[in-house]
Design a protein around this motif. Sequence first.
Motif, short mmCIF file in Angstrom:
data_model
loop_
_atom_site.label_atom_id
_atom_site.label_comp_id
_atom_site.label_asym_id
_atom_site.label_seq_id
_atom_site.Cartn_x
_atom_site.Cartn_y
_atom_site.Cartn_z
N PHE A 8 15.92 27.61 32.84
CA PHE A 8 14.63 27.32 33.42
C PHE A 8 13.73 28.36 33.46
O PHE A 8 12.23 28.25 32.95
N SER A 9 14.18 29.18 34.21
CA SER A 9 13.48 30.64 34.51
C SER A 9 13.07 31.25 33.29
O SER A 9 11.80 31.77 33.34
N GLN A 10 13.85 31.04 32.34
CA GLN A 10 13.50 31.84 30.95
C GLN A 10 12.39 31.11 30.22
O GLN A 10 11.30 31.83 29.80
N LYS A 11 12.33 29.85 30.25
CA LYS A 11 11.27 29.02 29.65
C LYS A 11 10.06 29.40 30.29
O LYS A 11 8.92 29.52 29.87
N VAL A 12 10.00 29.15 31.93
CA VAL A 12 8.75 29.77 32.56
C VAL A 12 8.24 31.21 32.38
O VAL A 12 7.04 31.25 31.81
N GLY A 13 9.16 31.85 31.99
CA GLY A 13 8.88 33.42 31.64
C GLY A 13 8.10 33.42 30.31
O GLY A 13 7.04 34.01 29.96
N GLU A 14 8.34 32.64 29.37
CA GLU A 14 8.08 32.49 28.06
C GLU A 14 6.58 32.03 28.04
O GLU A 14 5.71 32.74 27.45
N ILE A 15 6.29 30.83 28.86
CA ILE A 15 4.83 30.48 28.90
C ILE A 15 3.88 31.57 29.66
O ILE A 15 2.85 31.74 29.33
N ALA A 16 4.58 32.15 30.62
CA ALA A 16 3.85 33.20 31.42
C ALA A 16 3.36 34.48 30.41
O ALA A 16 2.25 34.70 30.45
N ASP A 17 4.37 34.80 29.66
CA ASP A 17 3.96 35.94 28.80
C ASP A 17 2.99 35.38 27.71
O ASP A 17 2.09 36.26 27.36
N GLN A 18 3.06 34.24 27.01
CA GLN A 18 2.10 33.80 26.03
C GLN A 18 0.71 33.49 26.78
O GLN A 18 -0.28 33.95 26.16
N GLN A 19 0.55 33.27 28.05
CA GLN A 19 -0.68 33.49 28.74
C GLN A 19 -1.05 34.77 29.46
O GLN A 19 -2.27 34.67 30.05
N ASP A 20 -0.22 35.75 29.60
CA ASP A 20 -0.35 37.07 30.13
C ASP A 20 -0.88 36.64 31.51
O ASP A 20 -1.71 37.37 31.81
N HIS A 21 -0.08 35.91 32.37
CA HIS A 21 -0.34 35.61 33.69
C HIS A 21 1.08 35.39 34.11
O HIS A 21 1.76 34.26 33.85
N HIS A 22 1.41 36.28 35.05
CA HIS A 22 2.88 36.16 35.36
C HIS A 22 3.01 36.05 36.75
O HIS A 22 2.50 36.62 37.75
N PRO A 23 4.07 35.00 37.17
CA PRO A 23 4.27 34.37 38.58
C PRO A 23 5.58 35.45 39.12
O PRO A 23 6.22 35.99 38.45
N ARG A 24 5.90 35.13 40.45
CA ARG A 24 7.36 35.48 40.96
C ARG A 24 8.05 34.15 40.58
O ARG A 24 7.83 33.16 41.09
N ILE A 25 9.19 34.70 40.12
CA ILE A 25 10.17 33.64 39.84
C ILE A 25 11.31 34.12 40.54
O ILE A 25 12.10 35.23 40.51
N VAL A 26 12.11 33.07 41.24
CA VAL A 26 13.07 33.43 41.96
C VAL A 26 14.24 32.21 41.72
O VAL A 26 14.08 30.95 41.75
#
Length: 89
Positions: A8-26
């Motif tokens: 799930f974290s990986q999937k969130v990271g993928e959309i963050a990279d697509q949008q160039d807007h990165h969250p804090r993920i724990v």
Amino acid sequence: DFAQAMRFSQKVGEIADQQDHHPRIVTEWGKTTVEWWTHAINGLHQNDFIMAIKVDEIWANWGVLSGEIEAVEEASRESFQASDPPATW
């Protein structure tokens, strides 16, 4: 389990990279926490809310596809406080 939380974290990271807007993920065993904010304004921006909705959609589909409806329902009952948007919003 931990492997699902990592996927799930990986999937969130993928959309963050697509949008160039990165969250804090724990990522923890059976749990992923995603926090959105905009560094440039040191607070929440409209993009943060849009990205949060995208993550919610991933999670809703994730639970349905993996048969974990109860986990989705439990997560939807949780609420997290967010800071107020900037006064210029």
